[in-house]
Design a protein around this motif. Structure first.
Motif: not given
Length: 503
Positions: A298-301, A314-316, A340-345, A351-352
């Motif tokens: 499970k991933i969060r954007a 989110a899903l890779i 133009e950027v984002f984080y995945l946790t 870490t993020a």
């Protein structure tokens, strides 16, 4: 008549060696064997070629004296078989036949000497003396080569023999460094040694203005700095020295001493070292992303639209060296397009992961393709308070040691307990943990609201064209309520604004 002292010296010289004597004439064999036992410690005798070959295979004598014309297997057939087993054996053939064909055949086989029967003791002693000298020289050469081979393979430096630019020999440390089993495998990995040399400021490597091999050929013995990647995927710093081999055009010996532990790479080219570090970090993160894809983790954007948190699942769906493909809802893609950027946790990540280098959006398939990523200590999910980018209705005056800064201050974002400011140049003397005064002015329809508070300098960060200063404070009563009201209203405006972007 042979000098007895010469026989004594010959016996001493031949003491380490044994003799095989092959003669089908029984009487001659017995007589000669008695003579040979006065010269050699050990003598084996045989009466035909087959018996002689069998004795050689069993005892491996250094010298063989044989007749040629014998039953079952003649002497030259036996000699050829023996030399096939051990080319260093000294073979002496004897014959009563003056036959040029036999002589030519003996030469082709590779015998050491050809003696006519009956053997004269003087000729025999002279021939055996030459045998002793040559055997001793060969022993010394073997000892020397064995020790040279040991030095070649077990010294710490990498040592290679080059023919032009190709590796033709390499010592064991070289094979270990590149994690290959043989020189052939090393050549499969690198056609030319020059391919191993990586670019680094002032170092030796192939580029438009330098041919590495021409450079070392013109400067034999000169020391060069080079950078090479080992089987551990780490870039090593070597000192290279090249020495050409006299009378052997195109041949030369390369020696490379690893000086990586001195940590000098950064001194020569700090930017290259930083790029290598980032590339290594990306490789680690790419492994995490690939593991997440394979395990279905499970991933969060996360995005921050002017401080407004936008978060979705989110899903890779794809991981390669060139790019990663992420699937996430349309609303998240719009936030990514804006920032133009984002984080995945993920629970899988330590870490993020901060992602940038967005290559393209596929809004229909709800996918984003990106190429750069790194682990970061900060994360939008760990914020203690909501931060927003203010509008023109909020201004700040910054007061430090009696000096007022107003027009040169930009507000990057603000929360209930901190504000992040931008200065074109840092106020002289400003440092961490110092206290300043902030006048926060919130414009309203009725009348402006002024919040005056003392604040502590929490963080100072130098960027390319400005300084960022984070100041923390603690508000109470009406001042706190006024700022909370502003942040809440600003959030509502940003939500409506972001929804408008989705149309």
């Amino acid at each position: 008549m042979v000098d007895p002292n010469a026989l004594k010296q010959l016996r001493i010289a031949l003491q380490p060696y044994t003799l095989l004597y092959v003669e089908d004439n029984v009487g001659l064999n017995n007589q000669a064997t008695i003579l040979f036992q006065k010269i050699f410690e050990t003598v084996y005798s045989a009466y035909d070629g087959e018996e002689g070959l069998a004795l050689f295979k069993e005892h491996h004598p250094a010298i063989v004296i044989t007749d040629i014309i014998m039953p079952k297997m003649d002497g030259l057939e036996m000699a050829e078989a023996i030399l096939h087993i051990d080319p260093d054996v000294k073979l002496i053939v004897t014959t009563a036949h003056d036959d040029h064909d036999l002589l030519h055949r003996a030469i082709r086989v590779g015998v050491f000497e050809y003696l006519a029967k009956p053997m004269h003791i003087e000729n025999l002693v002279e021939t055996l003396t030459r045998c002793a000298i040559i055997l001793k020289e060969e022993l010394h050469r073997k000892i020397f080569n064995a020790n040279l081979h040991s030095i070649f393979n077990y010294q710490n430096s990498l040592t290679l023999l080059l023919q032009d630019q190709k590796v033709v020999m390499a010592n064991q440390p070289t094979l270990d460094f590149f994690d290959v089993q043989s020189v052939e495998k090393l050549r499969d990995k690198f056609v030319s040694f020059g391919e191993m040399l990586l670019s680094h400021n002032t170092f030796l490597y192939n580029h438009d203005e330098c041919d590495w091999f021409s450079e070392i050929s013109k400067n034999p013995g000169k020391l060069f700095n080079v950078k090479i990647e080992g089987n551990d995927d780490v870039h090593h710093h070597f000192i290279l020295r090249f020495q050409s081999i006299p009378d052997k055009a195109g041949y030369g010996v390369l020696s490379l001493n690893d000086v990586s532990e001195l940590g000098l790479l950064k001194l020569y080219d700090a930017s290259a070292v930083e790029q290598e570090r980032l590339a290594k970090d990306e490789k680690i993160v790419r492994g995490l992303l690939d593991m997440a894809m394979r395990s279905g983790a499970k991933i969060r954007a996360h995005n921050l639209y002017k401080g407004l948190s936008i978060t979705n699942d989110a899903l890779i769906t794809g991981v390669a060296n060139a790019e990663v493909i992420l699937q996430t809802p349309y609303v998240q893609l719009k936030a990514m397009q804006y920032e133009e950027v984002f984080y995945l946790t993920s629970e899988l990540f330590p870490t993020a992961i901060f992602c940038e280098g967005i290559k393209r959006f596929d809004f229909e398939a709800q996918r984003v393709h990106f190429s750069h990523y790194k682990m970061v200590k900060t994360s939008p999910t760990r914020r203690a308070a909501i931060r927003v980018i203010p509008d023109d209705n909020l201004t700040i005056t910054f007061l430090y040691e009696g000096r007022k800064f107003e027009t040169d201050v930009d507000i990057l974002d603000i929360s209930i307990n901190a504000v992040r400011l931008s200065f074109p140049s840092l106020p002289a003397g400003l440092a961490l943990k110092q206290f300043v005064v902030l006048d926060i002015v919130i414009k309203s329809v009725q009348r402006p609201v002024i919040i005056n508070t003392e604040a502590e300098v929490y963080r100072i960060q130098e960027n390319q064209r400005h300084y960022e200063v984070v100041c923390s404070y603690e508000l109470h009563a009406q001042a706190q309520k006024n700022l909370i009201d502003y942040i809440a209203k600003r959030q509502m405006v940003l939500i409506r604004e972001f929804k408008g972007l989705q149309l």
